[in-house]
Design a protein around this motif. Structure first.
Motif, PDB file in Angstrom:
ATOM      1  N   SER A 105       7.037   2.933   9.557  1.00 52.66           N
ATOM      2  CA  SER A 105       7.471   2.369   8.283  1.00 52.66           C
ATOM      3  C   SER A 105       6.317   1.605   7.651  1.00 52.66           C
ATOM      4  CB  SER A 105       8.669   1.429   8.486  1.00 52.66           C
ATOM      5  OG  SER A 105       9.778   2.136   8.994  1.00 52.66           O
ATOM      6  N   TYR A 106       6.299   1.585   6.325  1.00 50.03           N
ATOM      7  CA  TYR A 106       5.235   0.916   5.574  1.00 50.03           C
ATOM      8  C   TYR A 106       5.768  -0.327   4.883  1.00 50.03           C
ATOM      9  CZ  TYR A 106       2.499   5.115   6.440  1.00 50.03           C
ATOM     10  OH  TYR A 106       1.820   6.140   7.055  1.00 50.03           O
ATOM     11  N   LEU A 107       4.898  -1.313   4.732  1.00 52.73           N
ATOM     12  CA  LEU A 107       5.276  -2.606   4.183  1.00 52.73           C
ATOM     13  C   LEU A 107       4.939  -2.755   2.706  1.00 52.73           C
ATOM     14  CD1 LEU A 107       4.164  -4.920   7.142  1.00 52.73           C
ATOM     15  CD2 LEU A 107       6.421  -3.920   6.697  1.00 52.73           C
ATOM     16  N   ARG A 108       4.295  -1.762   2.134  1.00 48.92           N
ATOM     17  CA  ARG A 108       3.968  -1.832   0.708  1.00 48.92           C
ATOM     18  C   ARG A 108       4.063  -0.431   0.108  1.00 48.92           C
ATOM     19  NH1 ARG A 108      -1.185  -1.576   3.140  1.00 48.92           N
ATOM     20  NH2 ARG A 108      -2.608  -0.075   2.136  1.00 48.92           N
ATOM     21  N   SER A 109       4.218  -0.400  -1.196  1.00 47.77           N
ATOM     22  CA  SER A 109       4.267   0.882  -1.889  1.00 47.77           C
ATOM     23  C   SER A 109       2.842   1.346  -2.170  1.00 47.77           C
ATOM     24  CB  SER A 109       5.052   0.756  -3.200  1.00 47.77           C
ATOM     25  OG  SER A 109       4.458  -0.215  -4.039  1.00 47.77           O
ATOM     26  N   ASP A 110       2.569   2.607  -1.841  1.00 49.52           N
ATOM     27  CA  ASP A 110       1.219   3.146  -2.012  1.00 49.52           C
ATOM     28  C   ASP A 110       1.226   4.606  -1.581  1.00 49.52           C
ATOM     29  OD1 ASP A 110      -1.479   3.268  -2.572  1.00 49.52           O
ATOM     30  OD2 ASP A 110      -2.018   1.518  -1.373  1.00 49.52           O
ATOM     31  N   THR A 111       0.056   5.221  -1.703  1.00 55.31           N
ATOM     32  CA  THR A 111      -0.170   6.553  -1.147  1.00 55.31           C
ATOM     33  C   THR A 111      -0.998   6.394   0.118  1.00 55.31           C
ATOM     34  OG1 THR A 111      -0.098   7.601  -3.327  1.00 55.31           O
ATOM     35  CG2 THR A 111      -1.174   8.828  -1.547  1.00 55.31           C
ATOM     36  N   ARG A 156      -2.177  14.716   6.284  1.00 53.67           N
ATOM     37  CA  ARG A 156      -1.159  14.897   5.244  1.00 53.67           C
ATOM     38  C   ARG A 156      -0.992  13.581   4.471  1.00 53.67           C
ATOM     39  NH1 ARG A 156       4.119  18.180   7.107  1.00 53.67           N
ATOM     40  NH2 ARG A 156       4.461  17.906   4.867  1.00 53.67           N
ATOM     41  N   GLU A 157      -0.596  13.713   3.231  1.00 57.36           N
ATOM     42  CA  GLU A 157      -0.423  12.560   2.356  1.00 57.36           C
ATOM     43  C   GLU A 157       1.061  12.228   2.223  1.00 57.36           C
ATOM     44  OE1 GLU A 157      -2.722  12.100  -1.532  1.00 57.36           O
ATOM     45  OE2 GLU A 157      -0.699  12.563  -2.268  1.00 57.36           O
ATOM     46  N   ILE A 158       1.363  10.943   2.291  1.00 59.57           N
ATOM     47  CA  ILE A 158       2.738  10.501   2.054  1.00 59.57           C
ATOM     48  C   ILE A 158       2.720   9.393   0.997  1.00 59.57           C
ATOM     49  CG2 ILE A 158       3.521  11.159   4.351  1.00 59.57           C
ATOM     50  CD1 ILE A 158       3.325   7.485   3.540  1.00 59.57           C
ATOM     51  N   ILE A 159       3.888   9.156   0.392  1.00 64.02           N
ATOM     52  CA  ILE A 159       4.000   8.158  -0.669  1.00 64.02           C
ATOM     53  C   ILE A 159       5.199   7.258  -0.388  1.00 64.02           C
ATOM     54  CG2 ILE A 159       4.410   7.780  -3.133  1.00 64.02           C
ATOM     55  CD1 ILE A 159       3.175  10.518  -3.657  1.00 64.02           C
ATOM     56  N   THR A 160       4.982   5.964  -0.548  1.00 63.98           N
ATOM     57  CA  THR A 160       6.103   5.025  -0.590  1.00 63.98           C
ATOM     58  C   THR A 160       6.218   4.520  -2.029  1.00 63.98           C
ATOM     59  OG1 THR A 160       4.626   3.241   0.134  1.00 63.98           O
ATOM     60  CG2 THR A 160       5.949   4.325   1.823  1.00 63.98           C
ATOM     61  N   HIS A 161       7.340   4.799  -2.655  1.00 66.47           N
ATOM     62  CA  HIS A 161       7.542   4.447  -4.056  1.00 66.47           C
ATOM     63  C   HIS A 161       7.924   2.965  -4.191  1.00 66.47           C
ATOM     64  CE1 HIS A 161       7.154   8.547  -5.359  1.00 66.47           C
ATOM     65  NE2 HIS A 161       8.157   8.951  -4.593  1.00 66.47           N
ATOM     66  N   PRO A 162       7.490   2.300  -5.263  1.00 65.91           N
ATOM     67  CA  PRO A 162       7.834   0.893  -5.455  1.00 65.91           C
ATOM     68  C   PRO A 162       9.325   0.702  -5.716  1.00 65.91           C
ATOM     69  CG  PRO A 162       6.746   1.754  -7.407  1.00 65.91           C
ATOM     70  CD  PRO A 162       6.633   2.815  -6.361  1.00 65.91           C
ATOM     71  N   MET A 163       9.815  -0.478  -5.350  1.00 62.32           N
ATOM     72  CA  MET A 163      11.218  -0.819  -5.554  1.00 62.32           C
ATOM     73  C   MET A 163      11.398  -1.625  -6.834  1.00 62.32           C
ATOM     74  SD  MET A 163      12.873   0.563  -3.115  1.00 62.32           S
ATOM     75  CE  MET A 163      14.428  -0.188  -3.560  1.00 62.32           C
ATOM     76  N   PRO A 164      12.451  -1.357  -7.576  1.00 63.90           N
ATOM     77  CA  PRO A 164      12.781  -2.221  -8.711  1.00 63.90           C
ATOM     78  C   PRO A 164      13.292  -3.577  -8.210  1.00 63.90           C
ATOM     79  CG  PRO A 164      13.969  -0.118  -8.808  1.00 63.90           C
ATOM     80  CD  PRO A 164      13.395  -0.240  -7.440  1.00 63.90           C
ATOM     81  N   ASN A 165      13.179  -4.556  -9.060  1.00 67.11           N
ATOM     82  CA  ASN A 165      13.815  -5.849  -8.820  1.00 67.11           C
ATOM     83  C   ASN A 165      14.815  -6.061  -9.967  1.00 67.11           C
ATOM     84  OD1 ASN A 165      14.469  -8.430  -7.962  1.00 67.11           O
ATOM     85  ND2 ASN A 165      12.777  -9.367  -9.084  1.00 67.11           N
TER      86      ASN A 165
END
Length: 245
Positions: A52-58, A77-86
């Motif tokens: 699991s990742y702690l920040r949104s990024d590629t 391989r590349e993965i992406i974690t998308h930012p969360m709305p507030n």
């Protein structure tokens, strides 16, 4: 060896993200050892790790597969974690009276990148998709207002706030006889006002510079004429109504 691996989902929302990685490397010499590099400074030697990742990024995930002869191959391989709305909003006045109530909601939702779509739910089976919204309620009570802010990638956040619609008294009164002779006139005013819950206070204005706060008033006028009698009622929550006869 021929390094390869699979990912359960290569693009996930930051909140609750968990990437399941499975080593699918091939070799003709027994099995391979796995060295994982997740792109955020973390590593693993587990064959099929979770991360699991702690920040949104590629992030770039790298698998180095090594057979027992020390020969290596690398898969990337590349993965992406998308930012969360507030999600958040403000209310212009969270407590209003039943009559003529109108609540204004100002959307203050944010996201670090990208745009958002909105779904409002007002707690009375009504909804809206506007950026900012307003709503009025038909009956008194407490209502939960929910705003769901969703990114174009499907990441969402929800915030709930409560508005209160206070019951408004309904002013009314009876008069024994609206037209009487001046001599011996005796008007009887009885407060017939109602309120669904809680009490209220009242004030009579008899149109001749006299007032009363009683629920039952016997009144004699000292001059002939036509008078406007006003009854004003006030609830403990500051909701008012009035009637003139």
């Amino acid at each position: 060896p021929k390094a390869a691996f699979n990912i359960n989902d290569s693009a996930q929302c930051l909140l609750g993200n968990i990437f399941s990685l499975s080593d699918s490397s091939k070799t003709i010499f027994k099995s391979t050892n796995a060295n994982w590099y997740f792109g955020d400074g973390d590593t693993s030697i587990i064959k099929n790790p979770l991360h699991s990742y702690l920040r949104s990024d590629t992030f770039i995930i790298t698998l180095v597969s090594t057979n027992f002869k020390g020969c290596k191959d690398t898969a990337v391989r590349e993965i992406i974690t998308h930012p969360m709305p507030n999600a958040d909003f403000t209310i212009d006045n969270a407590k209003q009276c039943e009559i003529h109530n109108l609540f204004g909601f100002t959307n203050t939702s944010t996201i670090s990148s990208g745009s958002l779509i909105y779904n409002w739910y007002f707690g009375d089976n009504d909804s809206s998709t506007l950026l900012h919204s307003s709503h009025s309620y038909d009956t008194f009570g407490a209502y939960k207002v929910s705003l769901i802010s969703t990114s174009l990638e499907g990441c969402f956040d929800t915030v709930d706030k409560t508005v209160v619609v206070n019951a408004t008294p309904l002013a009314n009164f009876s008069i024994n006889k609206i037209e009487q002779c001046f001599s011996g006139n005796s008007f009887i005013f009885r407060d017939m006002s109602s309120k669904p819950s809680g009490g209220f206070s009242r004030k009579w204005d008899f149109g001749d510079n006299t007032v009363s706060y009683a629920s039952y008033v016997v009144k004699a006028y000292t001059s002939p004429g036509t008078y406007n009698v006003k009854l004003f009622v006030l609830s403990g929550n500051g909701c008012t109504d009035s009637i003139i006869k």
